[in-house]
Design an enzyme around this catalytic site. Structure first.
Site, PDB file in Angstrom:
ATOM      1  N   ASN A   7       0.873  -1.175   0.000  1.00 54.32           N
ATOM      2  CA  ASN A   7       0.000   0.000   0.000  1.00 54.32           C
ATOM      3  C   ASN A   7       0.914   1.229   0.000  1.00 54.32           C
ATOM      4  O   ASN A   7       1.446   1.614   1.042  1.00 54.32           O
ATOM      5  CB  ASN A   7      -0.888  -0.041   1.251  1.00 54.32           C
ATOM      6  CG  ASN A   7      -1.843   1.138   1.327  1.00 54.32           C
ATOM      7  OD1 ASN A   7      -1.795   2.052   0.500  1.00 54.32           O
ATOM      8  ND2 ASN A   7      -2.701   1.130   2.326  1.00 54.32           N
ATOM      9  N   ARG A  92      -2.530  -2.092  -3.496  1.00 52.92           N
ATOM     10  CA  ARG A  92      -3.744  -1.302  -3.280  1.00 52.92           C
ATOM     11  C   ARG A  92      -3.687  -0.100  -4.214  1.00 52.92           C
ATOM     12  O   ARG A  92      -2.690   0.619  -4.258  1.00 52.92           O
ATOM     13  CB  ARG A  92      -3.803  -0.811  -1.846  1.00 52.92           C
ATOM     14  CG  ARG A  92      -4.991   0.091  -1.637  1.00 52.92           C
ATOM     15  CD  ARG A  92      -4.896   0.824  -0.327  1.00 52.92           C
ATOM     16  NE  ARG A  92      -6.073   1.663  -0.169  1.00 52.92           N
ATOM     17  CZ  ARG A  92      -6.061   2.830   0.441  1.00 52.92           C
ATOM     18  NH1 ARG A  92      -4.957   3.294   0.970  1.00 52.92           N
ATOM     19  NH2 ARG A  92      -7.158   3.526   0.546  1.00 52.92           N
ATOM     20  N   HIS A 182     -13.175   2.686   0.384  1.00 52.97           N
ATOM     21  CA  HIS A 182     -13.172   1.627   1.417  1.00 52.97           C
ATOM     22  C   HIS A 182     -13.812   0.330   0.886  1.00 52.97           C
ATOM     23  O   HIS A 182     -14.292  -0.489   1.674  1.00 52.97           O
ATOM     24  CB  HIS A 182     -13.972   2.045   2.682  1.00 52.97           C
ATOM     25  CG  HIS A 182     -13.357   3.151   3.468  1.00 52.97           C
ATOM     26  ND1 HIS A 182     -14.115   4.124   4.081  1.00 52.97           N
ATOM     27  CD2 HIS A 182     -12.070   3.433   3.770  1.00 52.97           C
ATOM     28  CE1 HIS A 182     -13.326   4.967   4.720  1.00 52.97           C
ATOM     29  NE2 HIS A 182     -12.073   4.568   4.546  1.00 52.97           N
ATOM     30  N   ASN A 213     -10.467   6.961  10.873  1.00 54.75           N
ATOM     31  CA  ASN A 213     -10.135   8.364  10.638  1.00 54.75           C
ATOM     32  C   ASN A 213     -10.969   8.890   9.490  1.00 54.75           C
ATOM     33  O   ASN A 213     -11.526   9.976   9.543  1.00 54.75           O
ATOM     34  CB  ASN A 213      -8.665   8.445  10.272  1.00 54.75           C
ATOM     35  CG  ASN A 213      -7.896   9.189  11.295  1.00 54.75           C
ATOM     36  OD1 ASN A 213      -8.436  10.100  11.930  1.00 54.75           O
ATOM     37  ND2 ASN A 213      -6.652   8.797  11.479  1.00 54.75           N
ATOM     38  N   GLY A 214     -11.009   8.085   8.421  1.00 59.61           N
ATOM     39  CA  GLY A 214     -11.967   8.290   7.338  1.00 59.61           C
ATOM     40  C   GLY A 214     -13.095   7.301   7.552  1.00 59.61           C
ATOM     41  O   GLY A 214     -12.833   6.172   7.950  1.00 59.61           O
ATOM     42  N   ARG A 243     -12.469  15.533   8.312  1.00 63.87           N
ATOM     43  CA  ARG A 243     -13.233  15.880   7.098  1.00 63.87           C
ATOM     44  C   ARG A 243     -14.680  16.217   7.455  1.00 63.87           C
ATOM     45  O   ARG A 243     -15.277  15.559   8.296  1.00 63.87           O
ATOM     46  CB  ARG A 243     -13.234  14.710   6.111  1.00 63.87           C
ATOM     47  CG  ARG A 243     -11.907  14.535   5.410  1.00 63.87           C
ATOM     48  CD  ARG A 243     -11.940  13.340   4.471  1.00 63.87           C
ATOM     49  NE  ARG A 243     -10.802  12.486   4.743  1.00 63.87           N
ATOM     50  CZ  ARG A 243     -10.726  11.207   4.402  1.00 63.87           C
ATOM     51  NH1 ARG A 243     -11.729  10.616   3.782  1.00 63.87           N
ATOM     52  NH2 ARG A 243      -9.661  10.501   4.682  1.00 63.87           N
ATOM     53  N   ARG A 287     -10.528   8.707  21.079  1.00 61.95           N
ATOM     54  CA  ARG A 287     -10.123   8.468  22.475  1.00 61.95           C
ATOM     55  C   ARG A 287     -10.033   9.792  23.219  1.00 61.95           C
ATOM     56  O   ARG A 287     -10.497   9.919  24.357  1.00 61.95           O
ATOM     57  CB  ARG A 287      -8.768   7.744  22.528  1.00 61.95           C
ATOM     58  CG  ARG A 287      -8.877   6.290  22.119  1.00 61.95           C
ATOM     59  CD  ARG A 287      -7.544   5.702  21.785  1.00 61.95           C
ATOM     60  NE  ARG A 287      -7.067   6.229  20.497  1.00 61.95           N
ATOM     61  CZ  ARG A 287      -6.150   5.642  19.744  1.00 61.95           C
ATOM     62  NH1 ARG A 287      -5.605   4.528  20.155  1.00 61.95           N
ATOM     63  NH2 ARG A 287      -5.779   6.167  18.587  1.00 61.95           N
ATOM     64  N   GLY A 333     -10.967   1.575  13.017  1.00 60.66           N
ATOM     65  CA  GLY A 333     -10.480   2.049  14.323  1.00 60.66           C
ATOM     66  C   GLY A 333     -11.561   2.390  15.333  1.00 60.66           C
ATOM     67  O   GLY A 333     -11.557   1.880  16.460  1.00 60.66           O
ATOM     68  N   GLY A 335     -15.020   1.963  14.868  1.00 62.46           N
ATOM     69  CA  GLY A 335     -16.050   0.912  14.857  1.00 62.46           C
ATOM     70  C   GLY A 335     -15.632  -0.321  15.643  1.00 62.46           C
ATOM     71  O   GLY A 335     -16.459  -0.970  16.286  1.00 62.46           O
ATOM     72  N   GLU A 336     -14.324  -0.638  15.609  1.00 60.50           N
ATOM     73  CA  GLU A 336     -13.858  -1.840  16.304  1.00 60.50           C
ATOM     74  C   GLU A 336     -13.588  -1.592  17.778  1.00 60.50           C
ATOM     75  O   GLU A 336     -13.658  -2.517  18.585  1.00 60.50           O
ATOM     76  CB  GLU A 336     -12.561  -2.359  15.650  1.00 60.50           C
ATOM     77  CG  GLU A 336     -12.776  -2.954  14.285  1.00 60.50           C
ATOM     78  CD  GLU A 336     -11.477  -3.193  13.530  1.00 60.50           C
ATOM     79  OE1 GLU A 336     -10.433  -3.450  14.171  1.00 60.50           O
ATOM     80  OE2 GLU A 336     -11.496  -3.109  12.284  1.00 60.50           O
ATOM     81  N   GLU A 386      -8.147  -5.443   5.098  1.00 58.51           N
ATOM     82  CA  GLU A 386      -8.053  -5.091   3.680  1.00 58.51           C
ATOM     83  C   GLU A 386      -6.894  -5.823   3.007  1.00 58.51           C
ATOM     84  O   GLU A 386      -6.984  -6.204   1.843  1.00 58.51           O
ATOM     85  CB  GLU A 386      -7.909  -3.566   3.545  1.00 58.51           C
ATOM     86  CG  GLU A 386      -9.195  -2.863   3.959  1.00 58.51           C
ATOM     87  CD  GLU A 386      -9.037  -1.383   4.260  1.00 58.51           C
ATOM     88  OE1 GLU A 386      -9.235  -0.604   3.339  1.00 58.51           O
ATOM     89  OE2 GLU A 386      -8.740  -1.023   5.410  1.00 58.51           O
TER      90      GLU A 386
HETATM   91  P1  ADP Z   1      -7.648   5.127   9.107  1.00 60.02           P
HETATM   92  O1  ADP Z   1      -8.883   5.683   8.488  1.00 60.02           O
HETATM   93  O2  ADP Z   1      -6.518   6.101   9.197  1.00 60.02           O
HETATM   94  O3  ADP Z   1      -7.248   3.750   8.584  1.00 60.02           O
HETATM   95  P2  ADP Z   1      -8.301   3.693  11.540  1.00 60.02           P
HETATM   96  O4  ADP Z   1      -9.361   2.816  11.011  1.00 60.02           O
HETATM   97  O5  ADP Z   1      -7.004   3.093  11.962  1.00 60.02           O
HETATM   98  O6  ADP Z   1      -8.040   4.943  10.614  1.00 60.02           O
HETATM   99  O7  ADP Z   1      -8.933   4.481  12.792  1.00 60.02           O
HETATM  100  C1  ADP Z   1      -8.150   5.354  13.555  1.00 60.02           C
HETATM  101  C2  ADP Z   1      -9.044   6.007  14.588  1.00 60.02           C
HETATM  102  O8  ADP Z   1      -9.616   4.987  15.438  1.00 60.02           O
HETATM  103  C3  ADP Z   1      -8.281   6.895  15.569  1.00 60.02           C
HETATM  104  O9  ADP Z   1      -8.149   8.194  15.082  1.00 60.02           O
HETATM  105  C4  ADP Z   1      -9.182   6.869  16.778  1.00 60.02           C
HETATM  106  O10 ADP Z   1     -10.109   7.936  16.659  1.00 60.02           O
HETATM  107  C5  ADP Z   1      -9.949   5.571  16.685  1.00 60.02           C
HETATM  108  N1  ADP Z   1      -9.624   4.659  17.779  1.00 60.02           N
HETATM  109  C6  ADP Z   1      -8.590   3.783  17.855  1.00 60.02           C
HETATM  110  N2  ADP Z   1      -8.636   3.137  19.057  1.00 60.02           N
HETATM  111  C7  ADP Z   1      -9.710   3.611  19.740  1.00 60.02           C
HETATM  112  C8  ADP Z   1     -10.293   3.358  21.024  1.00 60.02           C
HETATM  113  N3  ADP Z   1      -9.766   2.448  21.848  1.00 60.02           N
HETATM  114  N4  ADP Z   1     -11.392   4.051  21.367  1.00 60.02           N
HETATM  115  C9  ADP Z   1     -11.913   4.958  20.544  1.00 60.02           C
HETATM  116  N5  ADP Z   1     -11.423   5.254  19.324  1.00 60.02           N
HETATM  117  C10 ADP Z   1     -10.335   4.595  18.927  1.00 60.02           C
END
Ligand code: ADP
Length: 401
Positions: A7, A92, A182, A213-214, A243, A287, A333, A335-336, A386
């Site tokens: 990527n 990617r 995505h 983040n996105g 955004r 966070r 990030g 959602g998980e 991914e």
């Molecule tokens: P990207 O879109 O850059 O791939 P990710 O899917 O890795 O982003 O998501 C990153 C975001 O996930 C972080 O900016 C943060 O807001 C969120 N995140 C990560 N861990 C946690 C957590 N334990 N609790 C809440 N939000 C979290």
């Protein structure tokens, strides 16, 4: 079969070497500051080898790929004996326009077509092309390479969903339409969800929420994307980390006139200074927002409330679009990891008969059903992968499946 997944960004390059017999990651890593110095973090995950984490000169992506191959095959940090053990490379690629509805073996014509999509993704596609060319240079012409597009999964959207209500010629002549992003993530979590539910994906209506983040949401009907919240660019849809998501273009005109902003400056505000960061004035990281809201920061709370509201609003519109829903999926990030955000979103789904099990909602890092057994619509947290989708597509294409 061993597949290297790449990527490439403008100054970074992420990679994973995946053993397709077990679908396990043998090594992963990240090159950063390419062209402005250089740093490589390489993490072997088999054979008990140590992590390599050093500044090294990486003037171009070719040196970065060479450094990656060197580490993957070295006695001290390596996980394979030589480059010959890498059977194929999956790249990617962000934008495939209307040219690519699925992954494809890379040849000269494909490179040309990817380059033709560059106006749609001026920052991303050139970096992806650079990554492919660098790989060719270092690995030679014999290693098959496959391009996997973020947009491809959404090419199944019906025209009524992807068209903007603009003069038709903008679509016909310039390709202005909703493309969506995505795609590999939505594809992975929706097919994994069908597996977990033990039902053929053709029989399921799913709403996939990729919240990171996105962020984007996708309506997946019978395994096909039928609508998604990102648009012509990844700026559309939900409010995100920085955004804005959807807004009235008339507001842009007002802001640009009032504050004497050029269009590029306005877009910079919408891409980098808006979203939950802009509203809260605290951070783009959920966070930080959770802790600030917990300490009584009203704007952090507002940003979180807006985010949950928008997710619920768009997800609800997809239930209407599909005339039903069997399951809602959370991934990426936020959602998980953010149980509070998931709870706040699911609180809007009472009308669907959704009930969340608070204990299950606390679990992290695994596929889990967070709805109660009697919930009419099921809710799942499914960590996205991914890289695995890229590796699987690459395997299928190079083995002629
Ligand atoms: P990207 O879109 O850059 O791939 P990710 O899917 O890795 O982003 O998501 C990153 C975001 O996930 C972080 O900016 C943060 O807001 C969120 N995140 C990560 N861990 C946690 C957590 N334990 N609790 C809440 N939000 C979290």
């Amino acid at each position: 079969m061993k597949i290297l997944v790449i990527n490439a960004g403008s100054s970074s390059l992420k990679y994973q070497l995946i053993d397709m017999e077990t679908e396990s990651v043998m090594a992963k890593g990240l090159c950063e500051r390419i062209g402005i110095g250089g740093h490589l973090k390489h993490t072997p995950l088999v054979g008990g080898k140590p992590v390599y984490n050093e500044d090294i000169e990486l003037p171009t992506h070719a040196e970065a790929i060479a450094a990656v191959i060197d580490k993957l095959t070295s006695a001290e940090y390596g996980v394979v004996g030589s480059m010959k053990e890498i059977d194929a490379v999956g790249h990617r690629v962000v934008h495939g326009g209307e040219k690519f509805a699925s992954s494809v073996l890379i040849d000269d014509a494909v490179m040309e077509a990817i380059a033709q999509c560059t106006p749609f993704a001026p920052l991303h596609n050139p970096a992806n092309i650079t990554g492919i060319l660098a790989c060719r240079k270092v690995m030679g012409d014999d290693v098959p390479m496959v391009a996997v597009f973020d947009t491809a999964f959404h090419q199944t959207m019906p025209k009524k969903a992807y068209m903007y209500a603009l003069p038709y010629d903008y679509y016909k002549q310039d390709g202005i339409r909703r493309y969506g992003f995505h795609g590999t993530s939505h594809k992975y979590v929706s097919s994994r969800c069908a597996e977990i539910m033990g039902k053929p994906i053709e029989e399921l209506k799913l709403v996939s929420c990729h919240l990171g983040n996105g962020s984007s949401i996708c309506a997946v009907d019978g395994g096909k994307s039928v609508d998604t919240s990102m648009g012509f660019t990844p700026l559309a849809g939900l409010p995100m980390g920085t955004r804005s998501g959807d807004l009235d273009p008339g507001a842009m005109q007002f802001i640009m006139n009032k504050h004497h902003l050029a269009i590029d400056e306005m877009l910079n505000v919408l891409n980098k200074k808006s979203g939950v960061d802009g509203v809260s004035g605290v951070s783009s990281d959920f966070r930080d927002l959770d802790s600030a809201a917990g300490e009584g920061n009203d704007r952090a709370k507002l940003a979180l409330d807006m985010f949950a509201y928008w997710v619920a609003k768009i997800a609800g519109s997809y239930v209407a679009a599909m005339n039903g829903v069997d399951a809602i999926i959370f991934t990426a990030g936020v959602g998980e990891n953010s149980a509070d955000t998931r709870k706040a979103i699911c609180d809007y789904f009472g009308y669907l008969g959704v009930t969340v099990d608070p204990e299950a909602n606390k679990k992290r890092g695994e596929d889990v059903m967070i709805s109660t057994p009697d919930s009419k619509v099921k809710v799942y947290v499914i960590p996205t992968n991914e890289e695995l989708v890229i590796a699987r597509d690459t395997r299928d294409i190079v083995s002629g499946k």
